[in-house]
Enzyme design. Structure first.
Site, PDB file in Angstrom:
ATOM      1  N   TYR A 192      69.867  45.101 -17.878  1.00  0.00           N
ATOM      2  CA  TYR A 192      71.009  44.189 -17.995  1.00  0.00           C
ATOM      3  C   TYR A 192      72.067  44.546 -16.938  1.00  0.00           C
ATOM      4  CZ  TYR A 192      75.093  41.859 -19.895  1.00  0.00           C
ATOM      5  OH  TYR A 192      76.211  41.087 -20.034  1.00  0.00           O
ATOM      6  N   LYS A 239      74.647  38.360 -29.316  1.00  0.00           N
ATOM      7  CA  LYS A 239      73.486  37.518 -29.079  1.00  0.00           C
ATOM      8  C   LYS A 239      72.844  37.131 -30.419  1.00  0.00           C
ATOM      9  CE  LYS A 239      74.808  38.527 -24.942  1.00  0.00           C
ATOM     10  NZ  LYS A 239      74.243  39.626 -24.161  1.00  0.00           N
ATOM     11  N   ARG A 264      91.160  52.192 -36.960  1.00  0.00           N
ATOM     12  CA  ARG A 264      90.303  52.496 -35.807  1.00  0.00           C
ATOM     13  C   ARG A 264      89.186  53.441 -36.249  1.00  0.00           C
ATOM     14  NH1 ARG A 264      91.895  56.542 -32.944  1.00  0.00           N
ATOM     15  NH2 ARG A 264      94.021  55.790 -32.629  1.00  0.00           N
TER      16      ARG A 264
HETATM   17  C1  LIG Z   1      74.743  40.693 -23.384  1.00  0.00           C
HETATM   18  C2  LIG Z   1      73.959  41.946 -23.225  1.00  0.00           C
HETATM   19  C3  LIG Z   1      74.582  43.194 -23.152  1.00  0.00           C
HETATM   20  C4  LIG Z   1      76.088  43.365 -23.138  1.00  0.00           C
HETATM   21  O1  LIG Z   1      76.663  42.960 -24.329  1.00  0.00           O
HETATM   22  P1  LIG Z   1      78.169  42.379 -24.458  1.00  0.00           P
HETATM   23  O2  LIG Z   1      78.284  42.081 -25.903  1.00  0.00           O
HETATM   24  O3  LIG Z   1      78.247  41.194 -23.574  1.00  0.00           O
HETATM   25  O4  LIG Z   1      79.075  43.484 -23.996  1.00  0.00           O
HETATM   26  C5  LIG Z   1      73.780  44.327 -23.071  1.00  0.00           C
HETATM   27  N1  LIG Z   1      72.439  44.216 -23.029  1.00  0.00           N
HETATM   28  C6  LIG Z   1      71.806  43.035 -23.084  1.00  0.00           C
HETATM   29  C7  LIG Z   1      70.328  43.002 -23.054  1.00  0.00           C
HETATM   30  C8  LIG Z   1      72.540  41.866 -23.184  1.00  0.00           C
HETATM   31  O5  LIG Z   1      71.899  40.683 -23.214  1.00  0.00           O
END
Ligand SMILES: *Cc1c(COP(=O)(O)O)cnc(C)c1O
Length: 381
Positions: free
Chosen positions: A101, A198, A49
């Site tokens: 977001y 992403k 961790r």
């Molecule tokens: C998807 C997203 C998040 C959150 O990320 P996760 O990996 O789903 O927890 C935060 N900010 C933006 C701009 C995003 O597109």
């Protein structure tokens, strides 16, 4: 020697061949604990961790790509944003964009407020509103650009200047642009956060997050929180993100080239009333985008003539664009914000247009993508 370029750093930084075996790719260190040299004197890894070599490789690479000193990887983008929010104390105030977001909005309003942290949500395209929202209690300005789903562009340098004049930290969520197109630390931000789910991961097969920082003090504080709160990514997830990161540059180039072609073709379709893409000269944020980004990204939004019903029809008629939330993967995704990602805003002042469709333009052949959208749009003409 000159600093190595982005694409080279994406493939090599943090990723020296494994010293014991020569493995060219950093191994997945699938272990929860590490042998220590002696009680109380040990200097290396102890418990996974706290630290794991696969995670270290990812953290070093992401820091390098954002041109920052230190990186920290988390189990999700929200875990990374939560860790930065731990820098706030009860009584503090944060300012965020009104179209931040949704998960970030939920964290600040539904969770942090209970811990005595207040927040204001303002239209950050208007700097006078940012300034007006700053109070003596404001300790953080968290911003995000391009925004979701209208792809508004916020001026990172100008917002940082206003925030710093009030001693507030500036956090930029750089998920949409990725470090290939935008490096907020070089524009004045103090911290960068990412959903590596992403573009950084890039293949829609992992959930992860990251923070990159220049200040050693903030890094040490966040590293302590990372271990204390424990929302760390698995070694395999770190390995997957790192595998994605190596091709970030060529993927982003193709995402952006396909996005501009898709955006231009949508503009000419009679079933479309508006197209939002920061690469268009008429986009209100275009000049700022040109100044702070080296490309306009792979996200395109547009409004279908006929509103909600037409948009839903288009959304269920594409054959290559997959109807789904998320973004940034090699495959093209289509989102109907009013019924999916932004459904919770219905009835509020931030409600999105029912005719709006958001595209994450993938790296398939652009002609197939354009053909697919136009055959779906033909259903509503
Ligand atoms: C998807 C997203 C998040 C959150 O990320 P996760 O990996 O789903 O927890 C935060 N900010 C933006 C701009 C995003 O597109």
């Amino acid at each position: 020697m000159t600093r190595r370029r982005f694409e080279t750093r994406a493939i090599h930084d943090g990723q020296d061949p494994d010293p014991t075996t020569g493995a060219v790719v950093p191994p997945i260190y699938q272990t929860s604990t590490f042998q220590q040299s002696a009680p109380a004197e040990h200097k290396g890894y102890e418990y996974a961790r706290t630290g794991n070599p696969t995670r270290t490789a990812l953290e070093a690479c992401l820091a390098s790509l954002e041109e920052g000193q230190f990186g920290l990887a988390f189990a999700s983008g929200m875990a990374a944003i939560t860790a930065t929010a731990y820098l706030l104390s009860p009584g503090d105030h944060a300012v965020l964009p009104d179209d931040v977001y949704g998960g970030t909005y939920r964290l600040f309003v539904r969770v942090l407020e209970r811990y005595g942290i207040a927040s204001s949500f303002v239209d950050m395209t208007d700097l006078t509103r940012v300034e007006a929202a700053l109070t003596p209690k404001t300790r953080m300005v968290l911003t995000e650009t391009p925004t979701n789903p209208y792809l508004k562009i916020l001026d990172i340098a100008a917002i940082s200047e206003l925030a710093h004049a009030r001693d507030a930290l500036v956090v930029v969520d750089n998920t949409f642009a990725s470090p290939y197109f935008q490096r907020p630390l070089s524009l004045g931000a103090d911290l960068v956060v990412h959903s590596t789910t992403k573009y950084l991961g890039g293949h829609s097969d992992v959930v992860g997050g990251a923070v990159v920082i220049n200040s050693k003090d903030i890094y040490q504080t966040l590293k302590f929180y990372q271990n204390a709160a424990g929302a760390v990514p698995s070694p395999f997830d770190c390995w997957l993100v790192l595998r994605g990161v190596r091709t970030l540059g060529i993927r982003m180039d193709r995402h952006a080239a396909n996005a501009i072609a898709v955006a231009e073709s949508l503009r000419d379709n009679p079933a479309v009333t508006r197209v939002f893409y920061p690469g268009f000269p008429e986009h209100p944020g275009h000049d700022i985008a040109r100044k702070q980004m080296s490309g306009f990204g792979g996200m395109v939004s547009f409004v279908v003539r006929g509103g909600l019903e037409s948009a839903r029809r288009v959304a269920s008629s594409t054959k290559i664009f997959i109807l789904g939330e998320s973004l940034g993967g090699v495959e093209s995704l289509l989102d109907h914000p009013a019924s999916m990602t932004h459904a919770s805003l219905a009835g509020s002042s931030l409600q999105v247009d029912g005719g709006l469709i958001r595209l994450s333009v993938g790296i398939e052949h652009v002609h197939d993508l354009v053909d697919d959208l136009h055959q779906a749009l033909a259903k509503v003409r």
